[in-house]
Design an enzyme around this catalytic site. Structure first.
Site, PDB file in Angstrom:
ATOM      1  N   THR A 104      -9.748   0.513  -9.478  1.00 63.12           N
ATOM      2  CA  THR A 104      -8.864  -0.501  -8.969  1.00 63.12           C
ATOM      3  C   THR A 104      -8.954  -1.679  -9.910  1.00 63.12           C
ATOM      4  O   THR A 104      -9.814  -1.731 -10.757  1.00 63.12           O
ATOM      5  CB  THR A 104      -9.363  -0.844  -7.551  1.00 63.12           C
ATOM      6  OG1 THR A 104      -9.261   0.341  -6.790  1.00 63.12           O
ATOM      7  CG2 THR A 104      -8.605  -1.955  -6.900  1.00 63.12           C
TER       8      THR A 104
ATOM      9  N   THR B  83      -4.127  -0.712  -7.279  1.00 66.20           N
ATOM     10  CA  THR B  83      -4.897   0.482  -7.622  1.00 66.20           C
ATOM     11  C   THR B  83      -4.069   1.747  -7.664  1.00 66.20           C
ATOM     12  O   THR B  83      -2.966   1.814  -7.093  1.00 66.20           O
ATOM     13  CB  THR B  83      -6.035   0.679  -6.593  1.00 66.20           C
ATOM     14  OG1 THR B  83      -6.941   1.655  -7.067  1.00 66.20           O
ATOM     15  CG2 THR B  83      -5.522   1.091  -5.236  1.00 66.20           C
TER      16      THR B  83
ATOM     17  N   ARG C  25       0.836  -1.192   0.000  1.00 64.77           N
ATOM     18  CA  ARG C  25       0.000   0.000   0.000  1.00 64.77           C
ATOM     19  C   ARG C  25       0.876   1.250   0.000  1.00 64.77           C
ATOM     20  O   ARG C  25       1.940   1.279   0.643  1.00 64.77           O
ATOM     21  CB  ARG C  25      -0.841  -0.039   1.278  1.00 64.77           C
ATOM     22  CG  ARG C  25      -1.797   1.116   1.486  1.00 64.77           C
ATOM     23  CD  ARG C  25      -2.918   1.091   0.526  1.00 64.77           C
ATOM     24  NE  ARG C  25      -4.060   1.876   0.972  1.00 64.77           N
ATOM     25  CZ  ARG C  25      -5.063   2.205   0.163  1.00 64.77           C
ATOM     26  NH1 ARG C  25      -5.057   1.825  -1.109  1.00 64.77           N
ATOM     27  NH2 ARG C  25      -6.082   2.887   0.621  1.00 64.77           N
TER      28      ARG C  25
ATOM     29  N   GLY D  87     -13.877   0.523  -4.680  1.00 64.08           N
ATOM     30  CA  GLY D  87     -13.848   1.348  -3.465  1.00 64.08           C
ATOM     31  C   GLY D  87     -14.522   0.624  -2.313  1.00 64.08           C
ATOM     32  O   GLY D  87     -14.292  -0.569  -2.081  1.00 64.08           O
TER      33      GLY D  87
ATOM     34  N   ASP E  68      -7.911   8.390   0.414  1.00 59.28           N
ATOM     35  CA  ASP E  68      -8.411   7.289   1.255  1.00 59.28           C
ATOM     36  C   ASP E  68      -8.212   7.562   2.740  1.00 59.28           C
ATOM     37  O   ASP E  68      -8.744   6.851   3.591  1.00 59.28           O
ATOM     38  CB  ASP E  68      -7.735   5.960   0.876  1.00 59.28           C
ATOM     39  CG  ASP E  68      -8.520   5.224  -0.204  1.00 59.28           C
ATOM     40  OD1 ASP E  68      -9.641   5.650  -0.524  1.00 59.28           O
ATOM     41  OD2 ASP E  68      -8.004   4.215  -0.721  1.00 59.28           O
TER      42      ASP E  68
ATOM     43  N   ASN F 127      -6.215   4.293  -7.011  1.00 60.71           N
ATOM     44  CA  ASN F 127      -7.408   4.819  -6.356  1.00 60.71           C
ATOM     45  C   ASN F 127      -8.436   5.190  -7.419  1.00 60.71           C
ATOM     46  O   ASN F 127      -9.119   4.326  -7.935  1.00 60.71           O
ATOM     47  CB  ASN F 127      -7.119   5.995  -5.416  1.00 60.71           C
ATOM     48  CG  ASN F 127      -8.315   6.260  -4.504  1.00 60.71           C
ATOM     49  OD1 ASN F 127      -9.089   5.330  -4.243  1.00 60.71           O
ATOM     50  ND2 ASN F 127      -8.508   7.459  -4.045  1.00 60.71           N
TER      51      ASN F 127
ATOM     52  N   SER G 216     -10.135  -0.581   1.291  1.00 63.31           N
ATOM     53  CA  SER G 216     -11.210  -1.586   1.304  1.00 63.31           C
ATOM     54  C   SER G 216     -10.839  -2.792   0.457  1.00 63.31           C
ATOM     55  O   SER G 216     -11.647  -3.711   0.295  1.00 63.31           O
ATOM     56  CB  SER G 216     -12.498  -0.986   0.730  1.00 63.31           C
ATOM     57  OG  SER G 216     -12.882   0.131   1.475  1.00 63.31           O
TER      58      SER G 216
HETATM   59  O1  DON Z   1      -7.952   1.133  -1.291  1.00 65.65           O
HETATM   60  C1  DON Z   1      -9.118   1.394  -1.518  1.00 65.65           C
HETATM   61  O2  DON Z   1     -10.045   0.953  -0.869  1.00 65.65           O
HETATM   62  C2  DON Z   1      -9.450   2.295  -2.713  1.00 65.65           C
HETATM   63  N1  DON Z   1      -8.313   3.123  -3.008  1.00 65.65           N
HETATM   64  C3  DON Z   1      -9.852   1.428  -3.867  1.00 65.65           C
HETATM   65  C4  DON Z   1     -10.229   2.219  -5.085  1.00 65.65           C
HETATM   66  C5  DON Z   1     -11.110   1.471  -6.010  1.00 65.65           C
HETATM   67  O3  DON Z   1     -11.463   0.341  -5.788  1.00 65.65           O
HETATM   68  C6  DON Z   1     -11.589   2.222  -7.196  1.00 65.65           C
HETATM   69  N2  DON Z   1     -12.289   1.328  -8.086  1.00 65.65           N
HETATM   70  N3  DON Z   1     -13.351   1.333  -8.490  1.00 65.65           N
END
Ligand code: DON
Length: 561
Positions: A372, A390, A97, A465, A414, A392, A444
């Site tokens: 993502t 991702t 991350r 997300g 985030d 984001n 998430s």
């Molecule tokens: O880490 C996370 O939860 C978000 N940055 C994920 C972003 C994401 O899934 C966007 N996609 N649709």
């Protein structure tokens, strides 16, 4: 010998890159299978397996290929999580991350009145966390890789340098974001062209090819030190960003203890903090385990009601307790304790939505004070790898590092910019997820593996997300409660509740449209997004054959041999 292999790969991918591969959404193979969001990346992964690579080798090659062929989410400028399970019973979790730069501080997105400044955590250089993907892949390779590192990156170098034909979905997305690319990037790059993209156009990324070549030659030092690091630092200086050479040099990917939660006869292996995904999935499963879901028909409003009420309670806990475990004490076992989860559902009355104001976070033991992408791989040794990665939002911060050709994430969004203020996914947070120097923002993302006994059976995950958790939750239940086959389980309609806002999101084209009226009648406020999540899953079947399934909701497809 190594050069010969690279030459063979070169010819292979030269061919691949000029003819759009058409791959099945779902297919069974004997020796290895991958599912990813783009046909070129799926082909790269299956070629690596064919060359004798294992699931981790293939996953590394897919991660780099996606950075080229799926640049809205695939990345070297972002981060992600990996879950690993092999046939000998070993399980592992890798956290790559992004981290807040050392100069980040908790009020960095607020104005003098303490209000959140719109878009500041979303676009431009200040929205980016320190990227983790390259270090993550290097760590994965060091621990589990079997083929030479360069061999895994070479296909991506060729795809970037020679170009590849874009899909229709990609052409539309590039057109949609064109204005933003032009706004945030003043020097020419592959993205900020003024022409209208169409399906089949060849997308060439020469700067990215050179960056990837440095990574192939020097390992993760080809990104975090030397020329690439210098280009990032220069870019940051010119555009008021705060990532420094020291941030890059010090970035570390971390092996963590996976979340392991039992559900009936199965164990679910998934991601611990700084993702909220694993704990939330564990809580959700524990909250519904005793409710005999298999006796409630799939389209019965009661099934929606039970799952949605569990989801509200879990997201309330998420907003309070979850953050980077290197900074805050997350009460992991307290939150997933069966008794605690049962107690959280004690004010639930069947066929009634509990009002948002009547739900708050619980008191677990041990508490002291869109875009993502997901891909899954199965190899002939019985190992499964599940990676969600991702930037984001689509194309992250919309910023391409000048001269280096890759997009920077906008993962700083985030974090909770201000307690109670929703981020781009409408998720709220508290002190546990406030911005602090070098801290990882809460996620998430929920890469997951389902096992029975020692044996890994399924690998799955999703983008989306805050909806990632409920997507994975429902696919797990479709498999384990409703005994659907993998294709059905992935493609079945889905819904989502995250406590705040107090809205039940139901996909358009539900199998049974009358469910909307029924749920509305009992008091749910409903909204209808086009779709929720996009799952890439693989299965080791009982006869040992390997099935890959790409969600009908995206370009996801299976490849193998
Ligand atoms: O880490 C996370 O939860 C978000 N940055 C994920 C972003 C994401 O899934 C966007 N996609 N649709």
């Amino acid at each position: 010998m190594k050069n010969l292999l690279i030459l063979v790969q070169f010819c292979l991918y030269t061919f691949v890159s000029w003819s759009q591969p058409v791959l099945p959404k779902s297919q069974i193979f004997e020796n290895g299978v991958v599912v990813s969001a783009h046909p070129e990346a799926s082909l790269v992964g299956s070629q690596i397996l064919k060359m004798g690579g294992n699931a981790v080798d293939a996953a590394i090659a897919i991660q780099f290929a996606l950075a080229v062929v799926y640049p809205n989410a695939g990345n070297i400028g972002g981060g992600g999580f990996m879950i690993y399970a092999d046939s000998k019973g070993k399980i592992d979790a890798l956290d790559f991350r992004e981290k807040a730069p050392a100069k980040a501080h908790k009020d960095m997105y607020l104005d003098e009145k303490g209000e959140v400044i719109k878009n500041k955590s979303l676009y431009g250089s200040l929205a980016a966390g320190v990227p983790g993907s390259v270090r993550g892949m290097a760590e994965a390779h060091k621990k589990y890789g079997s083929l030479p590192w360069e061999q895994l990156i070479n296909p991506a170098i060729i795809l970037a340098g020679q170009g590849y034909p874009i899909t229709e979905r990609q052409a539309n997305l590039l057109n949609e974001y064109q204005e933003r690319f032009l706004k945030y990037n003043q020097t020419p790059n592959a993205f900020n062209s003024t022409k209208a993209w169409k399906k089949g156009d060849i997308f060439i990324q020469s700067d990215l090819a050179k960056t990837l070549a440095r990574i192939a030659k020097k390992g993760s030092n080809g990104f975090y030190k030397g020329k690439t690091a210098m280009l990032i630092r220069k870019h940051m200086k010119k555009h008021n960003g705060i990532i420094t050479s020291k941030d890059l040099k010090q970035y570390n990917a971390v092996w963590r203890k996976p979340i392991e939660v039992s559900y009936k006869d199965y164990s679910i292996i998934t991601m611990p903090p700084p993702s909220s995904g694993g704990i939330a999935l564990g809580q959700l499963l524990k909250m519904v385990e005793s409710r005999s879901l298999k006796n409630i028909e799939f389209e019965n409003p009661l099934r929606y009601n039970i799952l949605a009420e569990a989801e509200k309670r879990v997201y309330a806990d998420r907003s309070k307790y979850l953050g980077d475990p290197d900074f805050v004490k997350v009460p992991i076992s307290g939150l997933m304790d069966s008794l605690y989860c049962t107690k959280r559902m004690s004010n639930f009355v069947e066929m009634q939505p509990t009002a948002q104001k009547d739900i708050t976070y619980g008191m677990p033991e041990g508490y002291e004070s869109t875009e993502t992408t997901h891909f899954s791989v199965a190899d002939k040794y019985g190992t499964l790898v599940s990676i969600t990665t991702t930037l984001n939002g689509n194309y992250g911060s919309s910023v391409v590092v000048e001269g280096a050709g890759f997009m920077l994430n906008n993962e700083m969004d985030d974090f909770s910019a201000k307690p109670g203020t929703p981020n781009m996914f409408g998720l709220i947070g508290s002190k546990a997820n406030q911005i602090e120097p070098n801290k990882r923002m809460l996620s998430s993302m929920t890469p997951t593996i389902i096992k029975k006994g020692k044996k890994p059976l399924f690998a799955l995950g999703s983008p989306g997300g805050g909806t990632i958790i409920t997507t994975v939750f429902q696919v797990v239940l479709n498999l384990l409660e409703y005994k659907m086959d993998l294709e059905q389980a992935v493609n079945k309609s889905r819904f989502h509740h995250q406590w705040t806002p107090d809205i039940l999101f139901l996909e358009q084209n539900q199998n049974d449209e009358s469910i909307v009226n029924k749920l509305n009648k009992i008091g749910y406020k409903i909204e209808r997004p086009n779709f929720l999540g996009c799952v890439g899953a693989v299965q080791i079947r009982e006869d040992g054959s390997l099935l890959g399934v790409g969600d009908k909701r995206g370009d996801d497809c299976a490849a193998g041999f």
